[in-house]
Design a protein around this motif. Structure first.
Motif, mmCIF file in Angstrom:
data_model
loop_
_atom_site.group_PDB
_atom_site.id
_atom_site.type_symbol
_atom_site.label_atom_id
_atom_site.label_comp_id
_atom_site.label_asym_id
_atom_site.label_seq_id
_atom_site.Cartn_x
_atom_site.Cartn_y
_atom_site.Cartn_z
ATOM 1 N N ASP A 1 -1.291 -6.880 6.384
ATOM 2 C CA ASP A 1 -1.012 -8.316 6.299
ATOM 3 C C ASP A 1 0.501 -8.506 6.397
ATOM 4 N N ALA A 2 0.977 -8.750 7.601
ATOM 5 C CA ALA A 2 2.423 -8.866 7.828
ATOM 6 C C ALA A 2 3.031 -10.028 7.050
ATOM 7 N N ASP A 3 2.316 -11.141 6.932
ATOM 8 C CA ASP A 3 2.841 -12.301 6.216
ATOM 9 C C ASP A 3 3.121 -11.981 4.746
ATOM 10 N N ARG A 4 2.259 -11.189 4.145
ATOM 11 C CA ARG A 4 2.419 -10.800 2.734
ATOM 12 C C ARG A 4 3.149 -9.473 2.581
ATOM 13 N N GLN A 5 3.553 -8.851 3.692
ATOM 14 C CA GLN A 5 4.235 -7.558 3.726
ATOM 15 C C GLN A 5 3.398 -6.465 3.051
ATOM 16 N N MET A 6 2.118 -6.425 3.416
ATOM 17 C CA MET A 6 1.187 -5.445 2.865
ATOM 18 C C MET A 6 0.837 -4.404 3.925
ATOM 19 N N ALA A 7 0.619 -3.178 3.460
ATOM 20 C CA ALA A 7 0.290 -2.092 4.373
ATOM 21 C C ALA A 7 -0.685 -1.138 3.706
ATOM 22 N N MET A 8 -1.312 -0.308 4.525
ATOM 23 C CA MET A 8 -2.191 0.739 4.039
ATOM 24 C C MET A 8 -1.381 2.030 4.014
ATOM 25 N N ALA A 9 -1.422 2.719 2.873
ATOM 26 C CA ALA A 9 -0.734 4.001 2.734
ATOM 27 C C ALA A 9 -1.768 5.086 2.485
ATOM 28 N N ASP A 10 -1.551 6.234 3.098
ATOM 29 C CA ASP A 10 -2.394 7.406 2.866
ATOM 30 C C ASP A 10 -1.718 8.243 1.789
ATOM 31 N N VAL A 11 -2.403 8.381 0.662
ATOM 32 C CA VAL A 11 -1.894 9.156 -0.470
ATOM 33 C C VAL A 11 -2.813 10.352 -0.661
ATOM 34 N N SER A 12 -2.425 11.483 -0.107
ATOM 35 C CA SER A 12 -3.220 12.713 -0.206
ATOM 36 C C SER A 12 -4.659 12.493 0.233
ATOM 37 N N GLY A 13 -4.842 11.769 1.326
ATOM 38 C CA GLY A 13 -6.180 11.555 1.871
ATOM 39 C C GLY A 13 -6.885 10.315 1.356
ATOM 40 N N VAL A 14 -6.305 9.648 0.374
ATOM 41 C CA VAL A 14 -6.874 8.420 -0.178
ATOM 42 C C VAL A 14 -6.015 7.261 0.314
ATOM 43 N N ARG A 15 -6.668 6.241 0.843
ATOM 44 C CA ARG A 15 -5.924 5.082 1.366
ATOM 45 C C ARG A 15 -5.857 3.984 0.321
ATOM 46 N N ARG A 16 -4.630 3.468 0.158
ATOM 47 C CA ARG A 16 -4.374 2.397 -0.800
ATOM 48 C C ARG A 16 -3.527 1.332 -0.139
ATOM 49 N N GLU A 17 -3.804 0.081 -0.463
ATOM 50 C CA GLU A 17 -2.972 -0.994 0.048
ATOM 51 C C GLU A 17 -1.752 -1.137 -0.870
ATOM 52 N N VAL A 18 -0.579 -1.235 -0.257
ATOM 53 C CA VAL A 18 0.661 -1.341 -1.020
ATOM 54 C C VAL A 18 1.527 -2.462 -0.460
ATOM 55 N N SER A 19 2.391 -2.956 -1.320
ATOM 56 C CA SER A 19 3.364 -3.960 -0.894
ATOM 57 C C SER A 19 4.599 -3.255 -0.351
ATOM 58 N N LEU A 20 5.042 -3.700 0.829
ATOM 59 C CA LEU A 20 6.254 -3.153 1.434
ATOM 60 C C LEU A 20 7.490 -3.976 1.083
ATOM 61 N N THR A 21 7.318 -5.034 0.312
ATOM 62 C CA THR A 21 8.414 -5.949 0.021
ATOM 63 C C THR A 21 9.691 -5.233 -0.445
ATOM 64 N N VAL B 1 10.898 -2.380 0.310
ATOM 65 C CA VAL B 1 11.533 -1.517 1.322
ATOM 66 C C VAL B 1 11.627 -2.170 2.692
ATOM 67 N N ALA B 2 11.138 -3.395 2.826
ATOM 68 C CA ALA B 2 11.123 -4.080 4.124
ATOM 69 C C ALA B 2 12.509 -4.639 4.435
ATOM 70 N N THR B 3 13.240 -3.890 5.262
ATOM 71 C CA THR B 3 14.583 -4.333 5.643
ATOM 72 C C THR B 3 14.661 -4.716 7.116
ATOM 73 N N GLY B 4 13.561 -4.540 7.824
ATOM 74 C CA GLY B 4 13.503 -4.863 9.245
ATOM 75 C C GLY B 4 12.050 -5.111 9.607
ATOM 76 N N PRO B 5 11.705 -4.951 10.879
ATOM 77 C CA PRO B 5 10.306 -5.128 11.277
ATOM 78 C C PRO B 5 9.395 -4.152 10.529
ATOM 79 N N LEU B 6 8.280 -4.658 10.038
ATOM 80 C CA LEU B 6 7.354 -3.809 9.279
ATOM 81 C C LEU B 6 6.851 -2.634 10.109
ATOM 82 N N GLU B 7 6.715 -2.843 11.413
ATOM 83 C CA GLU B 7 6.224 -1.771 12.283
ATOM 84 C C GLU B 7 7.136 -0.550 12.239
ATOM 85 N N ASP B 8 8.409 -0.753 11.889
ATOM 86 C CA ASP B 8 9.341 0.370 11.773
ATOM 87 C C ASP B 8 8.947 1.317 10.639
ATOM 88 N N LEU B 9 8.133 0.822 9.706
ATOM 89 C CA LEU B 9 7.718 1.648 8.572
ATOM 90 C C LEU B 9 6.462 2.467 8.860
#
Length: 96
Positions: free
Chosen positions: A14-34, A36-44
């Motif tokens: 969810d780019a508007d909310r600066q949310m992303a899916m992170a893989d944590v040792s094989g488990v996926r969790r949604e996290v806020s990128l707020t 660390v978001a210093t530029g385009p989210l796609e850069d992360l």
């Protein structure tokens, strides 16, 4: 004590909310990128971050992520050893 768990950003959910899916040792969790978001989210995408309570708190490199994951595994093993030692002590005290 605050503990940051390494996770790799694999999808922007969810780019508007600066949310992303992170893989944590094989488990996926949604996290806020707020934090660390210093530029385009796609850069992360593909980047490693330290995650604490659902927030990506810092961008880290792959070597630091691997070392942190190894240290966390070691802490888990140490905790298991301490629990086994305590159980053994309790058994000894019950025998005496």
């Amino acid at each position: 004590m605050c503990l940051g768990i390494p996770g790799q950003i694999v999808e922007i959910t969810d780019a508007d909310r600066q949310m992303a899916m992170a893989d944590v040792s094989g488990v996926r969790r949604e996290v806020s990128l707020t934090p660390v978001a210093t530029g385009p989210l796609e850069d992360l995408l593909g980047q490693w971050v330290l995650i604490h309570v659902g927030f990506a708190m810092a961008v880290i490199d792959a070597d630091e992520a691997a070392a942190t994951l190894e240290a966390l595994r070691g802490l888990g093993e140490a905790q298991e050893t301490l629990e086994a030692m305590a159980e053994g002590q309790r058994a000894l005290e019950g025998v005496q």
